[in-house]
Structure formats: structure tokens, C-alpha cells
Design an enzyme around this catalytic site. Structure first.
Site, PDB file in Angstrom:
ATOM      1  CE  LYS A 148     108.258   0.928  12.434  1.00 54.63           C
ATOM      2  NZ  LYS A 148     108.346  -0.375  12.690  1.00 54.63           N
ATOM      3  CE  LYS A 191     106.052   2.962  19.587  1.00 55.13           C
ATOM      4  NZ  LYS A 191     105.161   1.660  19.328  1.00 55.13           N
ATOM      5  CE  LYS A 214     111.519  -3.087  18.130  1.00 53.77           C
ATOM      6  NZ  LYS A 214     110.238  -3.102  18.644  1.00 53.77           N
TER       7      LYS A 214
HETATM    8  P1  ATP Z   1     109.237   0.113  18.763  1.00 53.96           P
HETATM    9  O1  ATP Z   1     108.355   1.708  18.504  1.00 53.96           O
HETATM   10  O2  ATP Z   1     109.794   0.055  20.024  1.00 53.96           O
HETATM   11  O3  ATP Z   1     109.753  -0.018  17.438  1.00 53.96           O
HETATM   12  P2  ATP Z   1     106.972  -1.520  17.974  1.00 53.96           P
HETATM   13  O4  ATP Z   1     105.417  -0.927  17.792  1.00 53.96           O
HETATM   14  O5  ATP Z   1     107.552  -1.597  16.500  1.00 53.96           O
HETATM   15  O6  ATP Z   1     107.896  -0.904  18.721  1.00 53.96           O
HETATM   16  P3  ATP Z   1     106.285  -4.257  18.455  1.00 53.96           P
HETATM   17  O7  ATP Z   1     107.646  -5.307  18.978  1.00 53.96           O
HETATM   18  O8  ATP Z   1     106.060  -4.468  17.033  1.00 53.96           O
HETATM   19  O9  ATP Z   1     106.768  -2.883  18.568  1.00 53.96           O
HETATM   20  O10 ATP Z   1     105.085  -4.245  19.420  1.00 53.96           O
HETATM   21  C1  ATP Z   1     104.716  -5.279  19.817  1.00 53.96           C
HETATM   22  C2  ATP Z   1     103.411  -4.665  20.690  1.00 53.96           C
HETATM   23  O11 ATP Z   1     103.644  -3.601  21.919  1.00 53.96           O
HETATM   24  C3  ATP Z   1     102.423  -4.184  19.846  1.00 53.96           C
HETATM   25  O12 ATP Z   1     101.071  -4.561  20.271  1.00 53.96           O
HETATM   26  C4  ATP Z   1     102.542  -2.578  20.464  1.00 53.96           C
HETATM   27  O13 ATP Z   1     101.167  -1.723  20.195  1.00 53.96           O
HETATM   28  C5  ATP Z   1     102.839  -2.769  21.795  1.00 53.96           C
HETATM   29  N1  ATP Z   1     103.681  -1.564  22.073  1.00 53.96           N
HETATM   30  C6  ATP Z   1     104.876  -1.131  21.509  1.00 53.96           C
HETATM   31  N2  ATP Z   1     105.388  -0.088  22.287  1.00 53.96           N
HETATM   32  C7  ATP Z   1     104.526  -0.015  23.253  1.00 53.96           C
HETATM   33  C8  ATP Z   1     104.527   1.073  24.344  1.00 53.96           C
HETATM   34  N3  ATP Z   1     105.516   1.964  24.460  1.00 53.96           N
HETATM   35  N4  ATP Z   1     103.666   1.042  25.223  1.00 53.96           N
HETATM   36  C9  ATP Z   1     102.335  -0.029  25.157  1.00 53.96           C
HETATM   37  N5  ATP Z   1     102.436  -0.825  24.226  1.00 53.96           N
HETATM   38  C10 ATP Z   1     103.443  -0.668  23.286  1.00 53.96           C
END
Ligand code: ATP
Ligand code: LTN
Length: 334
Positions: free
Chosen positions: A117, A199, A202
């Protein structure tokens, strides 16, 4: 809901930093409703975490409400678990400060998410981004959970939470229960449809399928999903076929079928048939969730009732842990 039965406790949260996508859903969220009968469950929206990256205030308010509706639409019955918003329970910030003093600069510097980040937000590497895992440790330890169900990317944060808890317990005795991460096997890491080495996230909307996305857009994204140049175009999992392996994983998570059954179902059919089949399975999985979310969003009074009641129940448990911590570290009671 006080944990005065013998049920184990489970807690997890999601940041309202953008729209929910199928990585969030097929990874952790889909499994949460299966747990609410067996465990005492706490699910919250981590809005305090979200401001580590600049947010538009009106958008943030709207997303929090949408996410509460989506939690319920995904099967989190507010009668059976505690649903709340992190900023409604001040104990999260209060415990985070105490734990900041038991977290080490070196261990925080090693967090992968911090490194990622900060690279992405080079103009705003704020202290909150750095201490984020400590706030997450506070979120968790306040409720003394046995398990924390998350996706693979959050495992490191649950581990640092365990280290902080053990360090604190080492000084003051058994104040905190030391929780285990709980990571589902299928769906733990859904990859981007356009860049299957990274991965689904969003921040890369083209490779990301959102929970509220229209069926035709979902189908388009799956039909365009990056696969590979393998000439036999065979539906089979392999390290050199990350795109196809990811589609198989998504299909398995959406339909409940095993990897082996999927490989034989599409044996000899090529990607032309497989990709739309995955798209349709996802559309059908999301359809009831989308309809229920829309219905709930039209009833703001109900949603307000849910998060107010949730905050009260959460606060009751959280403030008990906080009082114990304050006493242990030697703060004079008011
Ligand atoms: P992003 O990378 O999309 O900004 P994030 O990790 O900030 O995602 P959160 O919305 O905070 O996303 O994540 C919520 C939950 O979803 C967490 O438990 C995270 O581990 C899980 N998660 C996020 N992306 C994935 C993915 N691509 N596959 C499986 N689990 C995921
Ligand atoms: N860091 C998590 C969200 C989160 C969380 C938590 C998850 C904040 N506090 C406590 C589990 C338990 C994320 O970004 N996905």
C-alpha cells in the site's frame, strides 16, 4: 449476546473501501453464514481502517450502508450474529493505542500489505497505514475469538495479532485469548480475470467481478478472461495455467463441485464452452444476493436498527475487555 454458553467465538471484518467483489465473497464471506449456528459470531465493517487511504466522505457513508445490506443479503442473519460498524464502538481505537505500545516498529515494517500500500500511495504513507495491523489486533482481541476467518492475504495480520497478544499475556498473565486464522481451502485467493498472476482486487476493475455487477457485464468479463496459449486448450489446473486454474477455482466455489469433477465435466470441450459456464454459475450465485441487497437498501430504518443493536451488543463485550486491559496496565479507574 454474551459468550456465556460453550460456543466458540468467531470474528471478522471487511473494509468498506470499495465495492465487494467475488474474491471477498467466494473467499471468506460465503463461509460466514455457515458458521453462525455453530459459533458466537461478530462481523463488522472496518471503517476506521478505510481512512488509511483518502476517502470521499459521502461515498464512504453510502458504502457502509450498502455493505451492511450485503452482509445480510449474503446470509448473515442479524438475529443470529452481531453485525456492527467499527467506528461505533470506541473501544477499538482505545485498545489500539494500548497495543501500539506492545507492537514493534520492526515487525510492522515487515508487513506485506504495508509495503504494497505504501508503494501504491507514495504521496500518503501515513502513520495509520503503518499501525493498521495493531488496530486490526485490537478489533480481534476485544472479542476474545477462537477463530478469525479471512482470505490468504490477511494471514500475516492475524499472525502479528497473535504475537502482540502473546507479548501482552507474557507481561500481564492470560488477558487475551490467542486466536487462529481460519482460511477456506477453495477460494482463499481468487485471482484477477485480466491478470491471473495477481489477486482479484477492486483497484483493478477490469479483472474484478463486483457483487452488484449486471449479468451481461459479468458474462463479458468471463468471456474475456485471460487464459493461456496452450494449444490443446484443456480445462485442467496447472501452475503454468494460472488463468484456467483460477476459473476452475471460481467455478468450484460457485457450484460446490470438486476440481476433479469439473475437469472431467469439461474434458475435451476447450475454453469456448468453459468460460461462459463459469460466468453463468457466478451470475446465478449472485442473483439472489443482488435482489436481497436492493430490497434491504430500500429499508433504511431496518438497516439502522440492525447496526445500532449490533453496536450495543459489541460494545458490551468490547468494553469488558478494555476495562480489564486498563486495569492490568495500571490506569487509575475513573
Ligand atoms: P482489495 O485488494 O480488493 O483492495 P482488500 O484486501 O482490501 O481487497 P477487503 O475488502 O478488506 O479487501 O477484504 C475482505 C476480505 O476478503 C479479507 O478477508 C480478504 O482476505 C478477502 N479477500 C480480498 N481479496 C481476496 C481475493 N482475491 N481472494 C480471496 N479472498 C480475498
Ligand atoms: N484488514 C482486513 C479487514 C479487517 C479485519 C479485522 C479482518 C480489519 N480488522 C479484524 C478480520 C479481523 C482487510 O483488509 N481485509
Amino acid at each position: 449476546m454474551e459468550n456465556n454458553n460453550n460456543k466458540k467465538v468467531m470474528l471478522s471484518g471487511i473494509q468498506p473501501s470499495g465495492e465487494l467483489h467475488i474474491g471477498n465473497y467466494l473467499g471468506p464471506l460465503r463461509h460466514w453464514p455457515e458458521m453462525i449456528d455453530e459459533f458466537d459470531c461478530y462481523f463488522f465493517l472496518a471503517d476506521l481502517h478505510t481512512i488509511t487511504v483518502r476517502q470521499d466522505p459521502a461515498q464512504l457513508r453510502k458504502r457502509v450502508l450498502t455493505l451492511i445490506a450485503q452482509y445480510i443479503a449474503c446470509g448473515l442473519d442479524p438475529e443470529k450474529c452481531v453485525l456492527f460498524i467499527q467506528s461505533h464502538v470506541p473501544a477499538h481505537s482505545q485498545l489500539a493505542w494500548v497495543l501500539d505500545c506492545y507492537a514493534m516498529f520492526g515487525e510492522l515494517s515487515r508487513m506485506t500489505q504495508f509495503k504494497d500500500k505504501s508503494a501504491k500511495n507514495a504521496d500518503n504513507i501515513n502513520a495509520g497505514l503503518f499501525t493498521y495491523p495493531v488496530l486490526m489486533a485490537a478489533d480481534i482481541l476485544l472479542y476474545q475469538p477462537d477463530f478469525v476467518p479471512v482470505g490468504e492475504d490477511q494471514k500475516q495480520h492475524v499472525e502479528i495479532c497473535r504475537d502482540i497478544a502473546n507479548r501482552f499475556n507474557g507481561v500481564y498473565g492470560d488477558v487475551f485469548k490467542v486466536p487462529e486464522p481460519y482460511i477456506a481451502k477453495v477460494g482463499a485467493r481468487i485471482m484477477s480475470l485480466s491478470a491471473p498472476e495477481s489477486k482479484m482486487s477492486k483497484s483493478q476493475p477490469e479483472g474484478c467481478v463486483f457483487l452488484m455487477e449486471k449479468p451481461e457485464d459479468i458474462m463479458r468479463k468471463f468471456k474475456r478472461a485471460v487464459t493461456d496459449s496452450d494449444t490443446e486448450r484443456c480445462v485442467r489446473r496447472a501452475p503454468e495455467k494460472p488463468g484456467v486454474s483460477n476459473l476452475i477455482q471460481i467455478y468450484a466455489a460457485a457450484t460446490g463441485k470438486s476440481y476433479e469433477d469439473i475437469e472431467s465435466e469439461f474434458d475435451g470441450m476447450g475454453y469456448g464452452k468453459f468460460k461462459p459456464a463459469v460466468g453463468e454459475a457466478v451470475v446465478e450465485t449472485l442473483r439472489p444476493i443482488q435482489e436481497e441487497t436492493e430490497r434491504l437498501l430500500a429499508d433504511k430504518a431496518y438497516l439502522e436498527g440492525v447496526y445500532r443493536a449490533g453496536a450495543e451488543q459489541a460494545e458490551y463485550i468490547a468494553s469488558k475487555t478494555l476495562r480489564k486491559v486498563y486495569k492490568k496496565v495500571g490506569f487509575l479507574p475513573r
